[in-house]
Design a protein around this motif. Sequence first.
Motif, PDB file in Angstrom:
ATOM      1  N   PHE A 167       0.824  -1.209   0.000  1.00 34.89           N
ATOM      2  CA  PHE A 167       0.000   0.000   0.000  1.00 34.89           C
ATOM      3  C   PHE A 167       0.860   1.261   0.000  1.00 34.89           C
ATOM      4  O   PHE A 167       0.473   2.263  -0.620  1.00 34.89           O
ATOM      5  CB  PHE A 167      -0.992  -0.008   1.164  1.00 34.89           C
ATOM      6  N   LEU A 168       1.996   1.211   0.647  1.00 33.52           N
ATOM      7  CA  LEU A 168       2.904   2.359   0.587  1.00 33.52           C
ATOM      8  C   LEU A 168       3.383   2.582  -0.846  1.00 33.52           C
ATOM      9  O   LEU A 168       3.474   3.714  -1.323  1.00 33.52           O
ATOM     10  CB  LEU A 168       4.090   2.139   1.533  1.00 33.52           C
ATOM     11  N   TYR A 169       3.631   1.502  -1.558  1.00 32.60           N
ATOM     12  CA  TYR A 169       4.012   1.595  -2.970  1.00 32.60           C
ATOM     13  C   TYR A 169       2.882   2.208  -3.798  1.00 32.60           C
ATOM     14  O   TYR A 169       3.119   3.096  -4.616  1.00 32.60           O
ATOM     15  CB  TYR A 169       4.391   0.209  -3.506  1.00 32.60           C
ATOM     16  N   PHE A 170       1.647   1.761  -3.584  1.00 31.42           N
ATOM     17  CA  PHE A 170       0.516   2.326  -4.331  1.00 31.42           C
ATOM     18  C   PHE A 170       0.314   3.799  -4.000  1.00 31.42           C
ATOM     19  O   PHE A 170      -0.081   4.582  -4.860  1.00 31.42           O
ATOM     20  CB  PHE A 170      -0.778   1.554  -4.065  1.00 31.42           C
ATOM     21  N   ALA A 171       0.586   4.181  -2.745  1.00 31.79           N
ATOM     22  CA  ALA A 171       0.473   5.590  -2.362  1.00 31.79           C
ATOM     23  C   ALA A 171       1.468   6.438  -3.154  1.00 31.79           C
ATOM     24  O   ALA A 171       1.179   7.578  -3.510  1.00 31.79           O
ATOM     25  CB  ALA A 171       0.699   5.751  -0.863  1.00 31.79           C
ATOM     26  N   ALA A 172       2.626   5.872  -3.453  1.00 31.98           N
ATOM     27  CA  ALA A 172       3.642   6.604  -4.215  1.00 31.98           C
ATOM     28  C   ALA A 172       3.440   6.468  -5.718  1.00 31.98           C
ATOM     29  O   ALA A 172       3.558   7.451  -6.454  1.00 31.98           O
ATOM     30  CB  ALA A 172       5.035   6.092  -3.834  1.00 31.98           C
ATOM     31  N   ALA A 173       3.115   5.269  -6.195  1.00 29.85           N
ATOM     32  CA  ALA A 173       3.064   4.997  -7.637  1.00 29.85           C
ATOM     33  C   ALA A 173       1.710   5.302  -8.264  1.00 29.85           C
ATOM     34  O   ALA A 173       1.619   5.480  -9.470  1.00 29.85           O
ATOM     35  CB  ALA A 173       3.434   3.540  -7.899  1.00 29.85           C
ATOM     36  N   GLY A 174       0.657   5.321  -7.460  1.00 30.32           N
ATOM     37  CA  GLY A 174      -0.675   5.532  -8.009  1.00 30.32           C
ATOM     38  C   GLY A 174      -1.342   4.224  -8.370  1.00 30.32           C
ATOM     39  O   GLY A 174      -0.902   3.150  -7.969  1.00 30.32           O
ATOM     40  N   SER A 175      -2.394   4.331  -9.165  1.00 31.51           N
ATOM     41  CA  SER A 175      -3.241   3.173  -9.423  1.00 31.51           C
ATOM     42  C   SER A 175      -2.986   2.483 -10.750  1.00 31.51           C
ATOM     43  O   SER A 175      -3.490   1.397 -10.980  1.00 31.51           O
ATOM     44  CB  SER A 175      -4.703   3.602  -9.358  1.00 31.51           C
ATOM     45  N   GLY A 176      -2.239   3.113 -11.642  1.00 31.31           N
ATOM     46  CA  GLY A 176      -2.007   2.526 -12.955  1.00 31.31           C
ATOM     47  C   GLY A 176      -3.112   2.899 -13.923  1.00 31.31           C
ATOM     48  O   GLY A 176      -4.089   3.564 -13.562  1.00 31.31           O
ATOM     49  N   PRO A 177      -2.987   2.447 -15.165  1.00 32.42           N
ATOM     50  CA  PRO A 177      -3.922   2.876 -16.213  1.00 32.42           C
ATOM     51  C   PRO A 177      -5.319   2.266 -16.112  1.00 32.42           C
ATOM     52  O   PRO A 177      -6.282   2.845 -16.605  1.00 32.42           O
ATOM     53  CB  PRO A 177      -3.227   2.444 -17.504  1.00 32.42           C
ATOM     54  N   TRP A 178      -5.442   1.104 -15.507  1.00 33.66           N
ATOM     55  CA  TRP A 178      -6.739   0.441 -15.414  1.00 33.66           C
ATOM     56  C   TRP A 178      -7.393   0.799 -14.085  1.00 33.66           C
ATOM     57  O   TRP A 178      -7.431  -0.011 -13.152  1.00 33.66           O
ATOM     58  CB  TRP A 178      -6.601  -1.064 -15.545  1.00 33.66           C
ATOM     59  N   SER A 179      -7.886   2.015 -13.972  1.00 36.83           N
ATOM     60  CA  SER A 179      -8.446   2.493 -12.721  1.00 36.83           C
ATOM     61  C   SER A 179      -9.425   3.638 -12.968  1.00 36.83           C
ATOM     62  O   SER A 179      -9.386   4.286 -14.018  1.00 36.83           O
ATOM     63  CB  SER A 179      -7.334   2.977 -11.796  1.00 36.83           C
ATOM     64  N   LEU A 180     -10.266   3.889 -12.000  1.00 38.09           N
ATOM     65  CA  LEU A 180     -11.157   5.053 -12.079  1.00 38.09           C
ATOM     66  C   LEU A 180     -10.359   6.352 -11.952  1.00 38.09           C
ATOM     67  O   LEU A 180     -10.743   7.370 -12.519  1.00 38.09           O
ATOM     68  CB  LEU A 180     -12.247   4.963 -11.012  1.00 38.09           C
ATOM     69  N   ASP A 181      -9.251   6.308 -11.199  1.00 32.87           N
ATOM     70  CA  ASP A 181      -8.388   7.490 -11.108  1.00 32.87           C
ATOM     71  C   ASP A 181      -7.888   7.889 -12.499  1.00 32.87           C
ATOM     72  O   ASP A 181      -7.918   9.061 -12.874  1.00 32.87           O
ATOM     73  CB  ASP A 181      -7.176   7.222 -10.201  1.00 32.87           C
TER      74      ASP A 181
END
Length: 139
Positions: free
Chosen positions: A120-134
Motif C-alpha cells: 500500500f505504501l508503494y501504491f500511495a507513491a506509484a498511483g493506481s495505474g492505467p486500469w483504474s477510475l483514477d
Amino acid sequence: MATTYPGRESTRSVASLAPQLLSVLRIVVALLFLTHGLVKLFGFPTGAQPGMVPLFSVFGLAGVLELIGGAAVLLGVFTRPISFILSGEMAVAYFMAHAPQGAFPVLNGGELAILYCFAFLYFAAAGSGPWSLDARRRG
C-alpha cells in the motif's frame, strides 16, 4: 554500429508492460485485502479467522477500513490517499498484534501485515495505474 545483447529487446518489451502490471498488482492485492474485511464484518467465508467481530472495536474499525478501503483501491479510486491510510493501518496492526508475540515476523505471524503495509505504501507513491477510475477521471 550499435551492439545488441541477447534478451535486451524482450526486457524492453516487458518493461513497457509496467503500468498495466501496476494495475494488476493493485487489483490482486486489493481483492485479497478486502476479504479480510469480509471475514471481520460478515464472517464470510465461514470458518475463517477471526470471524465476525464487534463493529465498534479495534478489529471492527480494521474491518471497515479493509472492506471499504480495499474496494476503493480495487476500483482504483482515490488510490494514493486511501493506500497511505491502509499502509498505516497495517503498520499499526503489525505493532499491536504481531510484534508483541516476538521479534521475527515468520514466528509472530506478521509477514502478511508487513507485505500489505509496503504494497500500500508503494501504491500511495506509484498511483493506481492505467486500469483504474483514477486514470479515467484524469482523462
